[in-house]
Design a protein around this motif. Structure first.
Motif, PDB file in Angstrom:
ATOM      1  N   MET A 101       0.824  -1.208   0.000  1.00 13.42           N
ATOM      2  CA  MET A 101       0.000   0.000   0.000  1.00 13.42           C
ATOM      3  C   MET A 101       0.861   1.263   0.000  1.00 13.42           C
ATOM      4  O   MET A 101       0.581   2.224  -0.725  1.00 13.42           O
ATOM      5  CB  MET A 101      -0.909   0.011   1.233  1.00 13.42           C
ATOM      6  N   PHE A 102       1.925   1.253   0.819  1.00 14.69           N
ATOM      7  CA  PHE A 102       2.794   2.423   0.904  1.00 14.69           C
ATOM      8  C   PHE A 102       3.480   2.686  -0.440  1.00 14.69           C
ATOM      9  O   PHE A 102       3.567   3.836  -0.890  1.00 14.69           O
ATOM     10  CB  PHE A 102       3.832   2.216   2.001  1.00 14.69           C
ATOM     11  N   LEU A 103       3.947   1.630  -1.090  1.00 14.51           N
ATOM     12  CA  LEU A 103       4.575   1.795  -2.404  1.00 14.51           C
ATOM     13  C   LEU A 103       3.567   2.289  -3.441  1.00 14.51           C
ATOM     14  O   LEU A 103       3.912   3.063  -4.338  1.00 14.51           O
ATOM     15  CB  LEU A 103       5.202   0.474  -2.859  1.00 14.51           C
ATOM     16  N   GLY A 104       2.312   1.841  -3.313  1.00 16.57           N
ATOM     17  CA  GLY A 104       1.270   2.347  -4.204  1.00 16.57           C
ATOM     18  C   GLY A 104       1.068   3.840  -4.023  1.00 16.57           C
ATOM     19  O   GLY A 104       0.870   4.577  -4.993  1.00 16.57           O
ATOM     20  N   SER A 105       1.138   4.297  -2.768  1.00 15.06           N
ATOM     21  CA  SER A 105       1.029   5.736  -2.505  1.00 15.06           C
ATOM     22  C   SER A 105       2.196   6.488  -3.131  1.00 15.06           C
ATOM     23  O   SER A 105       2.013   7.540  -3.746  1.00 15.06           O
ATOM     24  CB  SER A 105       0.994   5.979  -0.993  1.00 15.06           C
ATOM     25  N   LEU A 106       3.414   5.935  -3.017  1.00 17.70           N
ATOM     26  CA  LEU A 106       4.577   6.559  -3.630  1.00 17.70           C
ATOM     27  C   LEU A 106       4.460   6.598  -5.154  1.00 17.70           C
ATOM     28  O   LEU A 106       4.935   7.542  -5.799  1.00 17.70           O
ATOM     29  CB  LEU A 106       5.852   5.805  -3.233  1.00 17.70           C
ATOM     30  N   ALA A 107       3.817   5.576  -5.721  1.00 19.01           N
ATOM     31  CA  ALA A 107       3.626   5.551  -7.175  1.00 19.01           C
ATOM     32  C   ALA A 107       2.790   6.739  -7.632  1.00 19.01           C
ATOM     33  O   ALA A 107       3.061   7.353  -8.671  1.00 19.01           O
ATOM     34  CB  ALA A 107       2.955   4.239  -7.598  1.00 19.01           C
ATOM     35  N   PHE A 108       1.783   7.098  -6.841  1.00 22.38           N
ATOM     36  CA  PHE A 108       0.963   8.253  -7.197  1.00 22.38           C
ATOM     37  C   PHE A 108       1.725   9.559  -7.010  1.00 22.38           C
ATOM     38  O   PHE A 108       1.511  10.517  -7.748  1.00 22.38           O
ATOM     39  CB  PHE A 108      -0.324   8.267  -6.366  1.00 22.38           C
ATOM     40  N   VAL A 109       2.621   9.596  -6.027  1.00 22.68           N
ATOM     41  CA  VAL A 109       3.465  10.784  -5.863  1.00 22.68           C
ATOM     42  C   VAL A 109       4.356  10.950  -7.091  1.00 22.68           C
ATOM     43  O   VAL A 109       4.505  12.060  -7.624  1.00 22.68           O
ATOM     44  CB  VAL A 109       4.323  10.665  -4.588  1.00 22.68           C
ATOM     45  N   ALA A 110       4.941   9.835  -7.544  1.00 20.44           N
ATOM     46  CA  ALA A 110       5.765   9.879  -8.752  1.00 20.44           C
ATOM     47  C   ALA A 110       4.939  10.324  -9.957  1.00 20.44           C
ATOM     48  O   ALA A 110       5.409  11.116 -10.791  1.00 20.44           O
ATOM     49  CB  ALA A 110       6.386   8.508  -9.014  1.00 20.44           C
ATOM     50  N   ALA A 111       3.703   9.831 -10.049  1.00 17.83           N
ATOM     51  CA  ALA A 111       2.820  10.233 -11.155  1.00 17.83           C
ATOM     52  C   ALA A 111       2.524  11.724 -11.097  1.00 17.83           C
ATOM     53  O   ALA A 111       2.496  12.410 -12.129  1.00 17.83           O
ATOM     54  CB  ALA A 111       1.520   9.430 -11.098  1.00 17.83           C
ATOM     55  N   ALA A 112       2.314  12.245  -9.883  1.00 20.77           N
ATOM     56  CA  ALA A 112       2.026  13.678  -9.736  1.00 20.77           C
ATOM     57  C   ALA A 112       3.215  14.520 -10.164  1.00 20.77           C
ATOM     58  O   ALA A 112       3.051  15.558 -10.823  1.00 20.77           O
ATOM     59  CB  ALA A 112       1.644  13.976  -8.282  1.00 20.77           C
ATOM     60  N   LEU A 113       4.434  14.098  -9.804  1.00 20.80           N
ATOM     61  CA  LEU A 113       5.631  14.848 -10.175  1.00 20.80           C
ATOM     62  C   LEU A 113       5.804  14.904 -11.691  1.00 20.80           C
ATOM     63  O   LEU A 113       6.134  15.950 -12.253  1.00 20.80           O
ATOM     64  CB  LEU A 113       6.870  14.220  -9.525  1.00 20.80           C
ATOM     65  N   VAL A 114       5.550  13.754 -12.346  1.00 19.48           N
ATOM     66  CA  VAL A 114       5.645  13.733 -13.805  1.00 19.48           C
ATOM     67  C   VAL A 114       4.563  14.605 -14.423  1.00 19.48           C
ATOM     68  O   VAL A 114       4.799  15.350 -15.378  1.00 19.48           O
ATOM     69  CB  VAL A 114       5.540  12.286 -14.330  1.00 19.48           C
ATOM     70  N   TYR A 141       5.647   3.198 -12.652  1.00 21.10           N
ATOM     71  CA  TYR A 141       5.221   1.838 -12.988  1.00 21.10           C
ATOM     72  C   TYR A 141       5.980   0.807 -12.154  1.00 21.10           C
ATOM     73  O   TYR A 141       5.422  -0.225 -11.764  1.00 21.10           O
ATOM     74  CB  TYR A 141       5.440   1.566 -14.478  1.00 21.10           C
ATOM     75  N   PHE A 142       7.254   1.083 -11.880  1.00 14.67           N
ATOM     76  CA  PHE A 142       8.034   0.166 -11.051  1.00 14.67           C
ATOM     77  C   PHE A 142       7.457   0.109  -9.644  1.00 14.67           C
ATOM     78  O   PHE A 142       7.278  -0.973  -9.065  1.00 14.67           O
ATOM     79  CB  PHE A 142       9.493   0.614 -11.010  1.00 14.67           C
ATOM     80  N   LEU A 143       7.174   1.279  -9.073  1.00 12.19           N
ATOM     81  CA  LEU A 143       6.567   1.324  -7.744  1.00 12.19           C
ATOM     82  C   LEU A 143       5.202   0.656  -7.741  1.00 12.19           C
ATOM     83  O   LEU A 143       4.837  -0.072  -6.811  1.00 12.19           O
ATOM     84  CB  LEU A 143       6.447   2.774  -7.277  1.00 12.19           C
ATOM     85  N   LEU A 147      -4.455   6.865  -0.116  1.00 12.73           N
ATOM     86  CA  LEU A 147      -3.839   5.545  -0.011  1.00 12.73           C
ATOM     87  C   LEU A 147      -2.930   5.460   1.210  1.00 12.73           C
ATOM     88  O   LEU A 147      -2.848   4.418   1.870  1.00 12.73           O
ATOM     89  CB  LEU A 147      -3.042   5.250  -1.283  1.00 12.73           C
ATOM     90  N   LEU A 148      -2.265   6.567   1.543  1.00 12.10           N
ATOM     91  CA  LEU A 148      -1.425   6.586   2.734  1.00 12.10           C
ATOM     92  C   LEU A 148      -2.272   6.455   3.997  1.00 12.10           C
ATOM     93  O   LEU A 148      -1.896   5.733   4.934  1.00 12.10           O
ATOM     94  CB  LEU A 148      -0.619   7.888   2.771  1.00 12.10           C
TER      95      LEU A 148
END
Length: 705
Positions: A369-382, A586-588, A654-655
């Protein structure tokens, strides 16, 4: 194409069979895995083109099509409850899978037939004359598919687990991993079915009957393979209506507890113990096991609601040197999953165990779940970087105008009343200028000895391009949002011309008129631009390459020695953010899916009583269904316009879910259902033996008397 599909199925079947047999799995597992491979291929392949089918063939509004799509997915994850009840209560897992697979295959066939335009296409124009017939068949087919795929979902994994003996715990665990791994291979059915969709008689015709027909054939193959292995399966008999018994047990416990409120009644260890007056201890213990796991499932629908949102569809349209269509961008996730599942199972987990870290299933799910939250952070930055490349569109009450001077002399343009004045060089353009729509009434164009005034009273809140020569000018609306490379033409000849670019024919274009935008299939290639007219011979030129996400207006000016003279005007700059920046998210996302989804299924099976495994599998899938329902509701009420803000919101949600789940998981105590059931079985045998001894003693005493 069909030969390619046959080869894929054959290679996949043989390779899976070799892997399973080499690992020492029961032979029956081979048939179950191949059956699930074909079923999942059928499901994902059909679903891959479903939205396109709704919008392009049935001509449904995009919002309505999206709602129907998520409703169908939700139904697919709601019906597992029905399948679990049937399997655990009446038919058993084998017959449930068999009968519902037949329903499934019929549904795929009905959907395929419903996509045939010739059913009502009497005028042979390629479109159905009575689309209601196609809609009715399609809806019936989708309902049958939802009943079939949802009904067998909780049964297949549980049925596969039944094939292992009690001493094959490790193999049973690896079976879940292999299931997930082969499931990820089936994601590539999206690509294969997309190819079938585009194989019509004509180049641009979409062949939905074949795109849906191939999944129907594969579902029939799945059914046949499953039946062939019938005699090899270990079939556990149903234990009665478990869902009903559990519901009655819970209901009686609550009712009995409310009836005995007060200090005069002694407390019991667990509230379900209030059902002991009517139900045996083993059923109560099994119900406790199920409810403890279902309690952990409470926050999971929000995870799926967030997880299934737009992360797979981040609006990165910059592929630059990548020759990949937007529809195929999601192959990154399956590729990474195919790599990550065996790596995590064979390398990461053993390494963690060697470090003597207690990485329990619930901890894995929390980290996922935590990595899924980080994936959305990465998506937001992009997304923030992508937004920087977007032009500023008109806000409410505003209009934007772009001027293109197609004349041979400079011109002065005055926006009236009392608005800016600009100079436009010959064969040049001035970028979009923003005005308050209510204040802009007209513009006055002055050039050497000529001038002209154009009224602008009918402007709306939009973008406009105004190509002009003194004596004639025309206003053309722009695309409001561009996702692919687009181009259009302006005819700067004094007479009509026919225009083609590559395979795209724009037909007859009047003098100084602007064509509609058309997409560029491959922006990294050049195309032949050709014009013809009765007043002149044909003339051509090779175009330049176009950037992804850009929009261009091409002015056709003159022709000299069969060489076409053109001018490019950039309406919208191409994107400059590379698609590779999506790989971290995608990796996260992949790591999150491996840790959460694979582990969750394994955890559900390991913590379920022997007669309620399909019930807990259905409960797990039910969280996905509720998540899709949340998506439908949120999509209908959401007012967020900025994509990156939406991603940040998803990450925060998600966090929060992750924290709640971690707190709940910290109070969970792992159990071994087999050990608990063995203790009850031992106690039951001891009680039976004691009763038998008492009966023998009583009989002996009677004989003495």
């Amino acid at each position: 194409m069909l030969s390619l599909l046959k080869l894929w199925v054959a290679v996949k079947s043989v390779s899976l069979g070799c892997i399973l047999l080499c690992l020492g799995f029961p032979v029956s597992i081979f048939f179950i895995v191949i059956n699930e491979f074909c079923e999942r291929f059928s499901y994902y392949g059909m679903k891959a083109v479903l939205t396109l089918y709704f919008t392009r063939f049935l001509h449904w509004d995009e919002n309505f099509a999206t709602a129907i799509y998520h409703t169908f997915v939700a139904l697919c994850y709601l019906t597992p409850i029905l399948g679990a009840i049937i399997a655990d209560s009446w038919l058993g897992k084998f017959k449930t899978i068999l009968y519902l697979s037949i329903v499934y295959a019929i549904g795929q066939t009905v959907l395929s037939v419903g996509s045939i335009s010739d059913l009502t296409d009497r005028n042979q124009d390629g479109a159905p004359d009575n689309v209601a017939v196609n809609i009715a068949l399609s809806v019936i087919g989708l309902i049958l598919i939802a009943l079939g795929t949802g009904g067998i979902k909780p049964c297949v994994s549980a049925f596969g687990g039944d094939q292992f003996e009690d001493d094959q715990v490790t193999m049973s665990s690896r079976f879940s991993v292999i299931q997930t791994l082969q499931l990820m291979f089936d994601y590539y059915s999206t690509l294969i079915i997309c190819l079938f969709r585009q194989c019509g008689i004509h180049a641009k015709q979409e062949c939905y009957p074949l795109a849906f027909g191939v999944p129907a054939i594969l579902m029939a193959v799945a059914l046949v393979v499953f039946v062939i292995g019938s005699k090899m399966y270990k079939k556990v008999k149903p234990q009665g209506n478990i869902i009903l018994e559990v519901s009655k047990c819970v209901g009686f416990a609550i009712k009995n507890r409310l009836r005995h409120c007060g200090k005069e009644f002694p407390k019991r260890e667990h509230w379900l113990d209030w059902a002991s007056e009517k139900y045996d201890k083993q059923l109560i213990a099994q119900t406790k096991m199920v409810l403890r796991v279902l309690f952990l499932y409470i926050p999971l629908p929000m995870f799926w609601a967030v997880f299934d949102q737009q992360l797979y569809h981040v609006s990165v349209h910059t592929l630059r040197s990548w020759d990949i269509k937007g529809d195929y961008g999601s192959i990154v996730n399956p590729i990474l999953i195919v790599i990550m599942v065996p790596v995590v199972d064979s390398l990461v987990y053993p390494l963690i165990r060697k470090c003597k870290l207690n990485f329990t299933p619930l901890k894995k799910m929390t980290v996922g779940m935590f990595l899924g939250s980080l994936a959305f952070v990465a998506a937001a930055l992009v997304q923030v970087q992508i937004d920087k490349t977007y032009p500023v569109f008109p806000a409410a009450g505003q209009s934007q105008i772009k001027l293109i001077n197609l004349g041979a002399v400079p011109a002065t343009v005055q926006f009236q009343p009392e608005l800016p004045t600009v100079e436009v060089a010959p064969n040049d353009a001035i970028g979009y200028m923003t005005f308050e729509t209510s204040k802009l009434q007209s513009l006055h164009i002055i050039s050497e000895n000529a001038s002209e005034t154009v009224a602008l009273k009918e402007l709306e809140e939009n973008r406009y391009t105004l190509p002009f020569k003194l004596s004639e000018m025309k206003i053309k609306w722009d695309l409001y949002l561009i996702t692919l490379p687009f181009f259009r033409f302006i005819n700067n000849f004094p007479y009509p011309i026919n225009v083609t670019m590559g395979d795209t024919d724009f037909g007859l274009l009047d003098s100084l008129s602007v064509s509609n935008y058309s997409d560029v299939p491959k922006p990294d290639m050049t195309y032949i631009i050709n014009i013809s007219a009765s007043q002149m011979p044909s003339c051509r030129v090779v175009s330049k390459t176009f950037g992804y996400g850009g929009a261009y207006t091409i002015s056709i000016n003159s022709c000299g020695e069969n060489e076409l003279n053109i001018t490019y005007f950039e309406d919208m700059a191409p994107n400059t953010v590379h698609m590779a920046w999506q790989i971290p998210q995608y990796f996260l996302l992949t790591c999150a899916e491996v840790l959460f989804s694979v582990t969750g299924l394994e955890f559900s099976y390991s913590q379920a009583p022997s007669n309620m495994k399909a019930v807990l599998q259905a409960g797990w899938l039910l969280t996905v269904a509720v998540g899709n329902i949340i998506v439908i509701i949120v999509a209908g009420v959401s007012t967020i316009k900025k994509q990156w803000v939406e991603y940040v919101l998803f990450a925060a949600l998600l966090l929060v879910v992750c924290i709640i789940f971690a707190i709940m998981a910290s109070f969970y105590t792992y159990i071994d259902p087999n050990e608990i059931e063995a203790q009850f079985s031992k106690q039951e045998k001891e009680e039976d033996k004691k009763d038998q001894d008492d009966n023998e003693k009583g009989a002996e005493a009677d004989s003495r008397m």
